[in-house]
Motif scaffolding. Structure first.
Motif, PDB file in Angstrom:
ATOM      1  N   PRO A 131      62.516 -49.338   3.277  1.00 49.57           N
ATOM      2  CA  PRO A 131      62.699 -48.446   1.991  1.00 49.57           C
ATOM      3  C   PRO A 131      61.399 -47.652   1.314  1.00 49.57           C
ATOM      4  CG  PRO A 131      62.138 -51.109   1.906  1.00 49.57           C
ATOM      5  CD  PRO A 131      62.246 -50.688   3.141  1.00 49.57           C
ATOM      6  N   CYS A 132      60.540 -47.817   2.199  1.00 55.43           N
ATOM      7  CA  CYS A 132      59.411 -46.822   2.098  1.00 55.43           C
ATOM      8  C   CYS A 132      59.471 -45.402   2.474  1.00 55.43           C
ATOM      9  CB  CYS A 132      58.043 -47.393   2.388  1.00 55.43           C
ATOM     10  SG  CYS A 132      58.007 -47.519   4.228  1.00 55.43           S
ATOM     11  N   TYR A 133      60.505 -45.099   3.104  1.00 54.11           N
ATOM     12  CA  TYR A 133      60.522 -43.603   3.497  1.00 54.11           C
ATOM     13  C   TYR A 133      61.173 -42.764   2.482  1.00 54.11           C
ATOM     14  CZ  TYR A 133      59.598 -45.860   8.385  1.00 54.11           C
ATOM     15  OH  TYR A 133      59.006 -46.244   9.467  1.00 54.11           O
ATOM     16  N   PRO A 134      60.828 -41.446   2.468  1.00 49.87           N
ATOM     17  CA  PRO A 134      61.167 -40.486   1.593  1.00 49.87           C
ATOM     18  C   PRO A 134      62.501 -40.310   1.787  1.00 49.87           C
ATOM     19  CG  PRO A 134      59.168 -39.880   2.616  1.00 49.87           C
ATOM     20  CD  PRO A 134      59.598 -41.052   3.519  1.00 49.87           C
ATOM     21  N   VAL A 135      63.602 -40.270   2.752  1.00 51.65           N
ATOM     22  CA  VAL A 135      64.739 -40.120   2.716  1.00 51.65           C
ATOM     23  C   VAL A 135      65.422 -41.001   1.839  1.00 51.65           C
ATOM     24  CG1 VAL A 135      65.171 -41.693   4.964  1.00 51.65           C
ATOM     25  CG2 VAL A 135      66.882 -39.686   4.290  1.00 51.65           C
ATOM     26  N   PHE A 136      64.953 -42.408   1.776  1.00 50.10           N
ATOM     27  CA  PHE A 136      65.640 -43.295   0.894  1.00 50.10           C
ATOM     28  C   PHE A 136      65.359 -43.112  -0.773  1.00 50.10           C
ATOM     29  CE2 PHE A 136      65.139 -45.181   5.148  1.00 50.10           C
ATOM     30  CZ  PHE A 136      66.566 -45.526   5.283  1.00 50.10           C
ATOM     31  N   ASN A 137      63.998 -42.890  -0.857  1.00 54.40           N
ATOM     32  CA  ASN A 137      63.546 -42.611  -2.173  1.00 54.40           C
ATOM     33  C   ASN A 137      63.781 -41.263  -2.795  1.00 54.40           C
ATOM     34  OD1 ASN A 137      62.299 -45.129  -2.380  1.00 54.40           O
ATOM     35  ND2 ASN A 137      60.780 -44.569  -1.035  1.00 54.40           N
ATOM     36  N   LEU A 138      64.198 -40.387  -1.887  1.00 51.05           N
ATOM     37  CA  LEU A 138      64.617 -39.088  -2.490  1.00 51.05           C
ATOM     38  C   LEU A 138      66.241 -39.400  -3.050  1.00 51.05           C
ATOM     39  CD1 LEU A 138      64.599 -36.191  -3.248  1.00 51.05           C
ATOM     40  CD2 LEU A 138      65.110 -35.637  -0.572  1.00 51.05           C
ATOM     41  N   TYR A 139      66.831 -39.792  -2.163  1.00 47.98           N
ATOM     42  CA  TYR A 139      68.166 -40.307  -2.562  1.00 47.98           C
ATOM     43  C   TYR A 139      68.185 -40.973  -3.851  1.00 47.98           C
ATOM     44  CZ  TYR A 139      73.340 -41.026  -1.536  1.00 47.98           C
ATOM     45  OH  TYR A 139      74.514 -41.555  -1.647  1.00 47.98           O
ATOM     46  N   HIS A 140      67.498 -42.149  -4.057  1.00 48.90           N
ATOM     47  CA  HIS A 140      67.411 -42.802  -5.334  1.00 48.90           C
ATOM     48  C   HIS A 140      67.045 -41.637  -6.381  1.00 48.90           C
ATOM     49  CE1 HIS A 140      67.272 -46.297  -7.917  1.00 48.90           C
ATOM     50  NE2 HIS A 140      66.346 -45.724  -8.269  1.00 48.90           N
ATOM     51  N   PHE A 141      65.920 -41.123  -6.144  1.00 46.10           N
ATOM     52  CA  PHE A 141      65.410 -40.007  -7.169  1.00 46.10           C
ATOM     53  C   PHE A 141      66.690 -39.220  -7.899  1.00 46.10           C
ATOM     54  CE2 PHE A 141      63.972 -36.111  -8.502  1.00 46.10           C
ATOM     55  CZ  PHE A 141      62.969 -36.263  -9.563  1.00 46.10           C
ATOM     56  N   LEU A 142      67.433 -38.578  -6.800  1.00 49.34           N
ATOM     57  CA  LEU A 142      68.625 -37.677  -7.006  1.00 49.34           C
ATOM     58  C   LEU A 142      70.001 -38.438  -8.010  1.00 49.34           C
ATOM     59  CD1 LEU A 142      68.582 -35.560  -4.062  1.00 49.34           C
ATOM     60  CD2 LEU A 142      67.606 -34.928  -6.243  1.00 49.34           C
ATOM     61  N   ARG A 143      69.899 -39.517  -7.634  1.00 46.76           N
ATOM     62  CA  ARG A 143      70.837 -40.540  -8.112  1.00 46.76           C
ATOM     63  C   ARG A 143      70.421 -40.714  -9.689  1.00 46.76           C
ATOM     64  NH1 ARG A 143      72.198 -45.845  -5.702  1.00 46.76           N
ATOM     65  NH2 ARG A 143      73.773 -45.936  -6.839  1.00 46.76           N
ATOM     66  N   GLU A 144      69.142 -40.899 -10.036  1.00 47.04           N
ATOM     67  CA  GLU A 144      68.754 -41.148 -11.011  1.00 47.04           C
ATOM     68  C   GLU A 144      68.178 -40.150 -11.977  1.00 47.04           C
ATOM     69  OE1 GLU A 144      65.590 -45.008 -12.046  1.00 47.04           O
ATOM     70  OE2 GLU A 144      64.493 -43.514 -10.786  1.00 47.04           O
ATOM     71  N   ASN A 145      68.012 -38.988 -11.326  1.00 50.73           N
ATOM     72  CA  ASN A 145      67.641 -37.862 -12.148  1.00 50.73           C
ATOM     73  C   ASN A 145      68.417 -36.725 -12.206  1.00 50.73           C
ATOM     74  OD1 ASN A 145      64.679 -38.812 -13.100  1.00 50.73           O
ATOM     75  ND2 ASN A 145      64.885 -39.349 -11.037  1.00 50.73           N
ATOM     76  N   LYS A 146      68.811 -35.828 -13.238  1.00 51.84           N
ATOM     77  CA  LYS A 146      69.403 -34.546 -13.230  1.00 51.84           C
ATOM     78  C   LYS A 146      68.435 -33.643 -12.784  1.00 51.84           C
ATOM     79  CE  LYS A 146      73.608 -36.441 -13.953  1.00 51.84           C
ATOM     80  NZ  LYS A 146      74.638 -36.551 -12.815  1.00 51.84           N
ATOM     81  N   ILE A 147      68.376 -32.912 -11.847  1.00 53.18           N
ATOM     82  CA  ILE A 147      67.365 -31.756 -11.713  1.00 53.18           C
ATOM     83  C   ILE A 147      68.343 -30.294 -11.426  1.00 53.18           C
ATOM     84  CG2 ILE A 147      65.678 -33.006 -10.716  1.00 53.18           C
ATOM     85  CD1 ILE A 147      66.178 -31.922  -8.133  1.00 53.18           C
ATOM     86  N   LYS A 148      67.921 -29.313 -11.958  1.00 48.02           N
ATOM     87  CA  LYS A 148      68.533 -28.008 -11.949  1.00 48.02           C
ATOM     88  C   LYS A 148      68.695 -27.512 -10.829  1.00 48.02           C
ATOM     89  CE  LYS A 148      64.695 -25.543 -14.036  1.00 48.02           C
ATOM     90  NZ  LYS A 148      64.181 -24.611 -15.328  1.00 48.02           N
ATOM     91  N   GLU A 149      67.481 -27.568 -10.323  1.00 44.20           N
ATOM     92  CA  GLU A 149      67.633 -26.917  -8.713  1.00 44.20           C
ATOM     93  C   GLU A 149      68.612 -27.414  -7.884  1.00 44.20           C
ATOM     94  OE1 GLU A 149      64.757 -28.164 -10.411  1.00 44.20           O
ATOM     95  OE2 GLU A 149      63.647 -26.383 -10.945  1.00 44.20           O
ATOM     96  N   LYS A 150      69.493 -26.646  -7.140  1.00 42.36           N
ATOM     97  CA  LYS A 150      70.485 -27.086  -6.331  1.00 42.36           C
ATOM     98  C   LYS A 150      69.979 -26.647  -4.871  1.00 42.36           C
ATOM     99  CE  LYS A 150      73.181 -28.869  -9.160  1.00 42.36           C
ATOM    100  NZ  LYS A 150      73.501 -30.349  -8.917  1.00 42.36           N
ATOM    101  N   VAL A 151      68.706 -26.121  -4.743  1.00 42.13           N
ATOM    102  CA  VAL A 151      68.016 -25.959  -3.583  1.00 42.13           C
ATOM    103  C   VAL A 151      66.607 -26.304  -3.760  1.00 42.13           C
ATOM    104  CG1 VAL A 151      67.358 -24.232  -1.421  1.00 42.13           C
ATOM    105  CG2 VAL A 151      69.721 -23.848  -2.878  1.00 42.13           C
ATOM    106  N   PHE A 152      66.138 -27.139  -2.687  1.00 42.22           N
ATOM    107  CA  PHE A 152      64.766 -27.624  -3.082  1.00 42.22           C
ATOM    108  C   PHE A 152      64.023 -27.777  -1.687  1.00 42.22           C
ATOM    109  CE2 PHE A 152      67.237 -31.182  -4.260  1.00 42.22           C
ATOM    110  CZ  PHE A 152      67.055 -31.884  -3.528  1.00 42.22           C
ATOM    111  N   LYS A 153      62.771 -27.927  -1.727  1.00 41.18           N
ATOM    112  CA  LYS A 153      62.084 -28.351  -0.506  1.00 41.18           C
ATOM    113  C   LYS A 153      61.391 -29.603  -0.622  1.00 41.18           C
ATOM    114  CE  LYS A 153      59.559 -25.263   1.408  1.00 41.18           C
ATOM    115  NZ  LYS A 153      57.950 -24.302   1.974  1.00 41.18           N
ATOM    116  N   VAL A 154      61.677 -30.377   0.586  1.00 39.56           N
ATOM    117  CA  VAL A 154      60.748 -31.758   0.757  1.00 39.56           C
ATOM    118  C   VAL A 154      59.374 -31.527   1.261  1.00 39.56           C
ATOM    119  CG1 VAL A 154      61.010 -33.899   1.434  1.00 39.56           C
ATOM    120  CG2 VAL A 154      63.020 -32.831   0.583  1.00 39.56           C
ATOM    121  N   ALA A 155      58.234 -31.928   0.757  1.00 36.15           N
ATOM    122  CA  ALA A 155      57.038 -31.625   1.360  1.00 36.15           C
ATOM    123  C   ALA A 155      56.327 -32.936   1.417  1.00 36.15           C
ATOM    124  CB  ALA A 155      56.280 -30.676   0.317  1.00 36.15           C
TER     125      ALA A 155
END
Length: 435
Positions: A131-155
């Motif tokens: 559960p510490c890996y970005p792929v899982f926490n990013l998925y949760h972030f996107l479920r929890e937050n509405k962001i306007k960007e539909k294309v973004f970079k993971v850094a």
């Protein structure tokens, strides 16, 4: 030779040193930027403050030594979201973040993705589900937050450091990007099947170009001069490299976190990480170490804050280990290797619950983890040597004695600085020689 600044951006300390082409000196250690949000299993750090700290360190060494370039080793498994112009959308979300375990509408993001990925995740990324890996926490972030960007970079953190003056070349080293959980280390490409799991939240996920070579990743401007920043390298890989490991040694890197590693091993079932010269490490990671020790020691400090418990640990002997009879489990965080509902202390009776036995039993369990791990990685007859690195190996000398008694040739790195800094020094030498 060009002059280099070597920086290890760790979770516990930020360490820096100057390398003039012959020797490393002027070694400094800084506190990391504290997390600004640790609520609900989150661990977010202000990216602006991280960039300020980085630039201040570079400026100090440039003004003193007129450095030509910067080499970075970085903590892995954290991330930040950027827009398509490389502007931050989020702060840095650390590997200590486990928000994906929180439930939304009755289900956690970790469970949702784990069911979709299953055994494929290890076969693609070289990593077990954690559960510490970005792929899982990013998925949760996107479920929890509405962001306007539909294309973004993971850094990665190293990517963000290359961006501190907005002069990034948009290239990352594979030892860093592999830790995001999106990269297929065997195909050397970001995995479409994993990315497609995010299609409900965005049009596309972007990443930097990936290299396995030592390349410039961006520039930082000091007093009108553009100083090269080389792509950051994984701190574990740098530590293994700097400690002097080869294909006949077993690396035990014992720090805040800890890992066992072998270079180009035969075991096909173990976790893998990209290494240097196109090689792979076979690894066991997230083994309870300094972070777990502190959990058990901090309890003692609530009883007596004046006593130096690490000093007592440093005096534990082989006889103490042989007599230790408390059964202690140090897997106190959910991403830990062999985690099973938290740590515990068993086999307490009215005669054995003493401070010495408590601490000796901690060390006994601690060492036992690495014995089991070495066997699990499939050591062969050629693996007769153990190289101990990291701060814990120096704080608790009985660790070296224990493995020597088991028949290993044990080397304890005796560098005046961290092994990751030594790894960066060697990488600097590989590209800094004047033609």
């Amino acid at each position: 030779m060009k002059k280099s600044l070597l920086i290890d951006f760790g979770a516990s300390r930020v360490k820096a040193a100057f390398f003039d082409g012959e020797k490393v000196f002027d070694i400094q250690s800084h506190n990391p930027i504290e997390a600004k949000n640790t609520n609900d299993k989150k661990f977010e750090i202000d990216l602006i403050e991280i960039s300020k700290q980085f630039k201040a360190i570079v400026k100090f060494y440039y003004e003193k030594y007129k450095i030509d370039n910067v080499f970075i080793s970085s903590q892995m498994h954290g991330f930040a979201l950027l827009d398509i112009k490389n502007n931050p959308i989020t702060d840095y979300i650390s590997w200590k973040d486990e928000r994906c375990l929180n439930k939304i509408d009755g289900g956690s993001s970790f469970d949702i993705l784990s069911k979709n990925l299953g055994d494929k995740f290890l076969k693609k990324t070289g990593m077990n589900l954690r559960p510490c890996y970005p792929v899982f926490n990013l998925y949760h972030f996107l479920r929890e937050n509405k962001i306007k960007e539909k294309v973004f970079k993971v850094a990665t953190l190293a990517d963000c450091l290359c961006l501190c003056d907005k002069k990034s070349l948009n290239v990352s080293h594979d030892t860093m990007v592999a830790g995001l959980g999106f990269y297929n280390i065997y195909e050397k490409a970001f995995d479409k099947d994993i990315i497609d799991l995010f299609k409900d939240f965005c049009v596309d996920i972007k990443f930097n170009e990936v290299t396995s070579k030592v390349k410039v990743g961006g520039y930082i401007e000091i007093d009108g001069k553009n100083i090269e920043i080389y792509t950051g390298f994984g701190d574990h890989q740098c530590a293994v490299f700097g400690a002097g490991n080869d294909e006949t040694s077993i690396s035990l890197n014992l720090g805040t976190g800890s890992q066992i590693a072998m270079i180009n091993p035969k075991n096909v079932d173990s976790e893998k990480r990209p290494y240097f010269s196109e090689k792979l490490l076979s690894v066991i990671t997230h083994i309870p170490s300094g972070r777990a020790f502190n959990t058990y020691i901090n309890f003692l400090k609530t009883i007596n804050s004046e006593k130096d418990y690490w000093q007592i640990l440093s005096k534990i002997t082989m006889k103490d280990i042989e007599n230790a009879d408390l059964n202690i489990d140090m897997a106190v965080f959910s991403s830990a290797w062999n985690y099973n509902n938290g740590g515990n202390i068993l086999n307490i009776n009215e005669n054995n619950f003493t401070l010495r036995n408590y601490l000796a039993s901690l060390v006994k369990f601690y060492i036992g983890q690495y014995e089991k791990g070495i066997e699990a990685l499939g050591k062969t007859e050629k693996h007769s040597k153990i190289i101990l690195s990291g701060g814990i190996s120096k704080k608790i000398p009985v660790i070296k004695s224990y493995f020597e008694n088991k028949g290993y040739n044990v080397e304890l790195t005796e560098l005046p600085y961290d092994e990751a800094i030594e790894g960066l020094k060697i990488l600097s030498q590989s590209v800094n020689k004047e033609k």
